[in-house]
Scaffold this motif. Structure first.
Motif, PDB file in Angstrom:
ATOM      1  N   MET A   1       9.265   2.527   8.538  1.00  0.00           N
ATOM      2  CA  MET A   1       8.846   2.673   7.186  1.00  0.00           C
ATOM      3  C   MET A   1       7.349   2.952   7.215  1.00  0.00           C
ATOM      4  O   MET A   1       6.561   2.113   7.601  1.00  0.00           O
ATOM      5  CB  MET A   1       9.176   1.392   6.420  1.00  0.00           C
ATOM      6  N   ASP A   2       6.940   4.154   6.836  1.00  0.00           N
ATOM      7  CA  ASP A   2       5.539   4.539   6.834  1.00  0.00           C
ATOM      8  C   ASP A   2       4.932   4.276   5.468  1.00  0.00           C
ATOM      9  O   ASP A   2       5.523   4.591   4.439  1.00  0.00           O
ATOM     10  CB  ASP A   2       5.394   6.020   7.167  1.00  0.00           C
ATOM     11  N   ARG A   3       3.754   3.706   5.482  1.00  0.00           N
ATOM     12  CA  ARG A   3       3.029   3.460   4.243  1.00  0.00           C
ATOM     13  C   ARG A   3       1.618   4.024   4.401  1.00  0.00           C
ATOM     14  O   ARG A   3       1.031   3.937   5.473  1.00  0.00           O
ATOM     15  CB  ARG A   3       2.951   1.969   3.937  1.00  0.00           C
ATOM     16  N   THR A   4       1.087   4.565   3.340  1.00  0.00           N
ATOM     17  CA  THR A   4      -0.275   5.065   3.370  1.00  0.00           C
ATOM     18  C   THR A   4      -1.213   3.873   3.233  1.00  0.00           C
ATOM     19  O   THR A   4      -1.254   3.220   2.189  1.00  0.00           O
ATOM     20  CB  THR A   4      -0.504   6.059   2.220  1.00  0.00           C
ATOM     21  N   GLU A   5      -1.958   3.604   4.283  1.00  0.00           N
ATOM     22  CA  GLU A   5      -2.785   2.401   4.309  1.00  0.00           C
ATOM     23  C   GLU A   5      -3.943   2.466   3.335  1.00  0.00           C
ATOM     24  O   GLU A   5      -4.391   1.453   2.831  1.00  0.00           O
ATOM     25  CB  GLU A   5      -3.284   2.169   5.723  1.00  0.00           C
ATOM     26  N   SER A   6      -4.467   3.644   3.044  1.00  0.00           N
ATOM     27  CA  SER A   6      -5.648   3.739   2.195  1.00  0.00           C
ATOM     28  C   SER A   6      -5.347   3.435   0.721  1.00  0.00           C
ATOM     29  O   SER A   6      -6.258   3.225  -0.049  1.00  0.00           O
ATOM     30  CB  SER A   6      -6.259   5.129   2.322  1.00  0.00           C
ATOM     31  N   THR A   7      -4.089   3.402   0.334  1.00  0.00           N
ATOM     32  CA  THR A   7      -3.762   3.185  -1.073  1.00  0.00           C
ATOM     33  C   THR A   7      -3.527   1.724  -1.420  1.00  0.00           C
ATOM     34  O   THR A   7      -3.342   1.404  -2.581  1.00  0.00           O
ATOM     35  CB  THR A   7      -2.522   4.001  -1.476  1.00  0.00           C
TER      36      THR A   7
ATOM     37  N   GLY B   1      -6.298  -5.209   0.216  1.00  0.00           N
ATOM     38  CA  GLY B   1      -5.953  -6.246   1.183  1.00  0.00           C
ATOM     39  C   GLY B   1      -4.849  -7.165   0.701  1.00  0.00           C
ATOM     40  O   GLY B   1      -3.921  -7.481   1.433  1.00  0.00           O
ATOM     41  N   SER B   2      -4.937  -7.600  -0.570  1.00  0.00           N
ATOM     42  CA  SER B   2      -3.915  -8.524  -1.075  1.00  0.00           C
ATOM     43  C   SER B   2      -2.576  -7.809  -1.266  1.00  0.00           C
ATOM     44  O   SER B   2      -1.524  -8.403  -1.048  1.00  0.00           O
ATOM     45  CB  SER B   2      -4.369  -9.164  -2.391  1.00  0.00           C
TER      46      SER B   2
ATOM     47  N   ALA C   1       6.406  -3.584  15.399  1.00  0.00           N
ATOM     48  CA  ALA C   1       5.543  -2.728  14.574  1.00  0.00           C
ATOM     49  C   ALA C   1       4.671  -3.575  13.651  1.00  0.00           C
ATOM     50  O   ALA C   1       3.497  -3.239  13.422  1.00  0.00           O
ATOM     51  CB  ALA C   1       6.392  -1.747  13.779  1.00  0.00           C
ATOM     52  N   LEU C   2       5.221  -4.651  13.122  1.00  0.00           N
ATOM     53  CA  LEU C   2       4.423  -5.536  12.272  1.00  0.00           C
ATOM     54  C   LEU C   2       3.278  -6.168  13.064  1.00  0.00           C
ATOM     55  O   LEU C   2       2.138  -6.225  12.584  1.00  0.00           O
ATOM     56  CB  LEU C   2       5.298  -6.632  11.659  1.00  0.00           C
ATOM     57  N   ILE C   3       3.582  -6.624  14.271  1.00  0.00           N
ATOM     58  CA  ILE C   3       2.545  -7.248  15.102  1.00  0.00           C
ATOM     59  C   ILE C   3       1.475  -6.225  15.476  1.00  0.00           C
ATOM     60  O   ILE C   3       0.273  -6.490  15.395  1.00  0.00           O
ATOM     61  CB  ILE C   3       3.168  -7.880  16.367  1.00  0.00           C
TER      62      ILE C   3
ATOM     63  N   LEU D   1       2.962  -6.829   0.737  1.00  0.00           N
ATOM     64  CA  LEU D   1       3.991  -5.952   1.311  1.00  0.00           C
ATOM     65  C   LEU D   1       4.491  -6.485   2.651  1.00  0.00           C
ATOM     66  O   LEU D   1       5.690  -6.460   2.928  1.00  0.00           O
ATOM     67  CB  LEU D   1       3.446  -4.530   1.483  1.00  0.00           C
ATOM     68  N   ILE D   2       3.564  -6.978   3.456  1.00  0.00           N
ATOM     69  CA  ILE D   2       3.950  -7.548   4.753  1.00  0.00           C
ATOM     70  C   ILE D   2       4.801  -8.797   4.534  1.00  0.00           C
ATOM     71  O   ILE D   2       5.811  -8.997   5.211  1.00  0.00           O
ATOM     72  CB  ILE D   2       2.711  -7.835   5.611  1.00  0.00           C
ATOM     73  N   ASP D   3       4.412  -9.648   3.573  1.00  0.00           N
ATOM     74  CA  ASP D   3       5.216 -10.840   3.256  1.00  0.00           C
ATOM     75  C   ASP D   3       6.632 -10.457   2.846  1.00  0.00           C
ATOM     76  O   ASP D   3       7.601 -11.080   3.285  1.00  0.00           O
ATOM     77  CB  ASP D   3       4.565 -11.655   2.132  1.00  0.00           C
ATOM     78  N   HIS D   4       6.741  -9.432   2.002  1.00  0.00           N
ATOM     79  CA  HIS D   4       8.063  -8.980   1.554  1.00  0.00           C
ATOM     80  C   HIS D   4       8.872  -8.421   2.724  1.00  0.00           C
ATOM     81  O   HIS D   4      10.085  -8.658   2.817  1.00  0.00           O
ATOM     82  CB  HIS D   4       7.942  -7.938   0.442  1.00  0.00           C
ATOM     83  N   ASP D   5       8.215  -7.684   3.598  1.00  0.00           N
ATOM     84  CA  ASP D   5       8.900  -7.112   4.757  1.00  0.00           C
ATOM     85  C   ASP D   5       9.412  -8.224   5.678  1.00  0.00           C
ATOM     86  O   ASP D   5      10.556  -8.191   6.143  1.00  0.00           O
ATOM     87  CB  ASP D   5       7.954  -6.178   5.502  1.00  0.00           C
TER      88      ASP D   5
END
Length: 108
Positions: free
Chosen positions: A1-7, A10-11, A52-54, A16-20
């Motif tokens: 799952m690719d996400r655009t990091e610049s958009t 931090g919170s 990938a998360l790590i 998103l990471i918590d949900h994943d």
């Protein structure tokens, strides 16, 4: 799952990471248990998602502990032999025919 990091701020990224992580924790055990055909998604898929998360470098310490816990669960599942009913299940060789159905008699 690719996400655009610049958009993502931090919170938002942390959310998103918590949900994943929560999604993986909920779905992974069910997927690995699978059905009579085996796992729905193989352990390699889940290992790739967790790795990938790590490797993202975006995990807070609590998130890292949860991902590590999920990796340990994955290792434990992979090292546990399948239950006897799953190991010795007969292979499907053809359509099921009821045993109490009347036999067809060929007329001569």
């Amino acid at each position: 799952m690719d996400r655009t990091e610049s958009t993502f701020s931090g919170s938002s990224r942390a959310a998103l990471i918590d949900h994943d992580i929560a999604h993986i924790a909920r779905v992974m055990p069910v997927s690995l248990r699978g059905d009579f055909g085996g796992p729905i998604l193989p352990p390699a898929y889940w290992r790739k998602r967790l790795t990938a998360l790590i490797e993202s470098g975006q995990l807070a310490p609590a998130q890292l502990r949860k991902v590590d816990s999920l990796l340990l669960q994955l290792d434990q599942t992979a090292s546990t032999p399948p239950p006897a009913w799953e190991r010795f299940a007969p292979a499907a060789t053809g359509p099921f025919e009821p045993t109490d159905a009347p036999k067809k008699v060929r007329s001569a």
